[in-house]
Design a protein around this motif. Structure first.
Motif: not given
Length: 162
Positions: A51-63, A111-118
């Motif tokens: 619920q915390l990240f549903e709209d924007t996805g998780s934060p970027l997580i380093p390897l 995946l399309c949202e990621a392409a745009q937001h990232l």
């Protein structure tokens, strides 16, 4: 060495998504690039933090963080040793920054949202190689992404059986 790029790789741990990762490592990724491994988890999976990240996805997580089993599980993923074994050397040898990002929902849309937001320079995805009938009934993720992403998309097809 050219411009530093941000390259997204769709990852569902299937054989074709692993093949797409390998292809990107062998043919696309250059020193200094940033790789973002994009995971799209089914809406049916309901980790507590969804619920915390549903709209924007998780934060970027380093390897280095993503390799820790508790971090992967926190986002509803089971880490895949084969994928981690491909990413570790490329991050060190090619001095590539590797991050992961998790979304929940429909893979095509996310995946399309990621392409745009990232602000991806390119996106690499695998193709399951559905037959014509299944592709019509189920819809092809890779076809949808090629048609709708805001960046160039490379679709890596599975090797045909010999």
């Amino acid at each position: 060495m050219g411009k530093v790029r941000t390259i997204g790789i769709g990852m569902d741990y299937s054989a074709t998504s692993k093949l797409a990762l390998k292809w990107a490592i062998d043919n696309l990724i250059e020193e200094g690039d940033t790789i973002i491994i994009i995971h799209v988890v089914s809406s049916k999976v309901d980790p507590t933090n969804k619920q915390l990240f549903e709209d924007t996805g998780s934060p970027l997580i380093p390897l280095d963080e993503f390799k820790e089993i508790n971090v992967s599980k926190y986002y509803g993923l089971d880490p895949d040793k084969e994928v981690l074994d491909m990413l570790d050397p490329v991050s060190k040898l090619k001095k590539v920054t590797v991050m992961s990002k998790v979304y929940w929902g429909d893979a095509r849309e996310k995946l399309c949202e990621a392409a745009q937001h990232l602000k991806l320079d390119t996106l690499v995805v695998g193709s399951r190689g559905l037959g014509v009938l299944k592709r019509v009934l189920l819809g092809s993720v890779s076809n949808y992404v090629v048609q709708n992403a805001t960046c160039p998309v490379t679709v890596v097809k599975a090797n045909p059986p010999k």
